[in-house]
Design a protein around this motif. Sequence first.
Motif, PDB file in Angstrom:
ATOM      1  N   LEU A 113       0.834  -1.194   0.000  1.00 23.25           N
ATOM      2  CA  LEU A 113       0.000   0.000   0.000  1.00 23.25           C
ATOM      3  C   LEU A 113       0.870   1.245   0.000  1.00 23.25           C
ATOM      4  O   LEU A 113       2.027   1.220   0.446  1.00 23.25           O
ATOM      5  CB  LEU A 113      -0.915  -0.003   1.223  1.00 23.25           C
ATOM      6  CG  LEU A 113      -2.030  -1.055   1.235  1.00 23.25           C
ATOM      7  CD1 LEU A 113      -2.730  -1.085   2.588  1.00 23.25           C
ATOM      8  CD2 LEU A 113      -3.043  -0.782   0.120  1.00 23.25           C
ATOM      9  N   GLU A 114       0.298   2.340  -0.490  1.00 17.28           N
ATOM     10  CA  GLU A 114       0.994   3.617  -0.522  1.00 17.28           C
ATOM     11  C   GLU A 114       0.124   4.680   0.150  1.00 17.28           C
ATOM     12  O   GLU A 114      -1.108   4.535   0.212  1.00 17.28           O
ATOM     13  CB  GLU A 114       1.296   4.029  -1.963  1.00 17.28           C
ATOM     14  CG  GLU A 114       2.211   3.068  -2.699  1.00 17.28           C
ATOM     15  CD  GLU A 114       2.463   3.490  -4.138  1.00 17.28           C
ATOM     16  OE1 GLU A 114       1.957   4.588  -4.536  1.00 17.28           O
ATOM     17  OE2 GLU A 114       3.147   2.749  -4.863  1.00 17.28           O
ATOM     18  N   ILE A 115       0.771   5.717   0.638  1.00 16.46           N
ATOM     19  CA  ILE A 115       0.030   6.822   1.243  1.00 16.46           C
ATOM     20  C   ILE A 115      -0.914   7.424   0.196  1.00 16.46           C
ATOM     21  O   ILE A 115      -0.512   7.694  -0.937  1.00 16.46           O
ATOM     22  CB  ILE A 115       0.993   7.892   1.775  1.00 16.46           C
ATOM     23  CG1 ILE A 115       1.797   7.338   2.954  1.00 16.46           C
ATOM     24  CG2 ILE A 115       0.233   9.152   2.207  1.00 16.46           C
ATOM     25  CD1 ILE A 115       2.841   8.301   3.487  1.00 16.46           C
ATOM     26  N   GLY A 116      -2.168   7.597   0.590  1.00 13.97           N
ATOM     27  CA  GLY A 116      -3.169   8.132  -0.324  1.00 13.97           C
ATOM     28  C   GLY A 116      -4.078   7.073  -0.914  1.00 13.97           C
ATOM     29  O   GLY A 116      -5.127   7.411  -1.487  1.00 13.97           O
ATOM     30  N   ASP A 117      -3.701   5.787  -0.803  1.00 11.58           N
ATOM     31  CA  ASP A 117      -4.559   4.716  -1.304  1.00 11.58           C
ATOM     32  C   ASP A 117      -5.881   4.693  -0.545  1.00 11.58           C
ATOM     33  O   ASP A 117      -5.913   4.836   0.688  1.00 11.58           O
ATOM     34  CB  ASP A 117      -3.882   3.349  -1.146  1.00 11.58           C
ATOM     35  CG  ASP A 117      -2.747   3.148  -2.142  1.00 11.58           C
ATOM     36  OD1 ASP A 117      -2.617   3.963  -3.069  1.00 11.58           O
ATOM     37  OD2 ASP A 117      -1.992   2.163  -1.983  1.00 11.58           O
TER      38      ASP A 117
END
Length: 266
Positions: A113-117
Motif C-alpha cells: 500500500l501507498e500513502i493516499g490509497d
Amino acid sequence: MEYNIGVICVDDQVRGVLLSLPECLHSTYTVKYVGLDIGLILPALSQLRASDIVPNSVRVLDVEFSRLSLATARAFGVSAHRLQDILHSAPEARSIFKVCRILHIRPTDMVSLEIGDIVLQVDRRNVEHIDDIACFDCDLVQLTIIRQGRELDLSIPTTPFRGANTNHIVYWAGMYFQQPYHTVLQQATRPVSNVYVFTFTDGSPIAMESFHRRMFVSEISKHTIHTLDDVVRVAKLVRDPNLVEFNKRVASNEKMISGIIPGRDV
C-alpha cells in the motif's frame, strides 16, 4: 477510571473489551481507554479452545488509516458507481478509509500500500467499518483500492503481530529500558533511538531527578545510545568504583547531593 480492563455487555452478552493503553507522548492524560470489538477476539479464542497451541493467526496491514467522507472520496477518484454500491450494502455509511501513514517500509519490488490509497474492498467485500481492515488470519489479503484515480486489485502481504512487543528489558538506575513496542512506534514520527523508557520505580533514586516516563533515550553521560546493548555498555563505563561506600549511603537513605545520577550503580 478505577479499573484498567473490563467488558462491554449488551443484553447479558459480551460485545467488547475495554482496555487501557499507555500514551507514549507527553500529554495531560497518560492513559487512553479504548473498546475492542468482540468480533476481533473470537477467532483467536476459538483456536485456543480447539487446541493447546497458542495461535499465531493475528496479522495486520502495517499502515494507519484516516477517514474520508463519501463526498470527498468522489473528488479522489472513487466512482459514483462504487459509492452507490457502498451505500447499498451499508446505508448508514458516511466515510471510507484512506492510507495516511506507512508503518513498515517494504522492499521496492514487493507490492504494498501507498500513502493516499483508498481501500474499497477486502476479498471482494465492501469495507464498511474499520474492523473490516483491522486484522487478518492470512499471509496475503486481496484489496480493491483507488490509487491516483485508478482502481486496482492488489494482493497485499500482512504483517504478523506476534513479536510486535518486547521481552528484552534492562533495569538500571531505577529505570526500565526496553525496545519500543509496536504502539510506541506508531505514535513516534521519527524515533531517535531503539531504546525506550516506559517507567521507573517509584521511590528509586532516579525518581528524585524528576525524569519523565515514556521517553526515547539517545544519550547517557555524553555517550550515544542506539540499542539496549549501548545502555549496558555505558552503565559499566560510568559505574562508580566505590560501590561499598555508595551502597551504604543508599541503604541509609542518605540524600544524594552530587551531580551524578543517583542510584546508577545499584
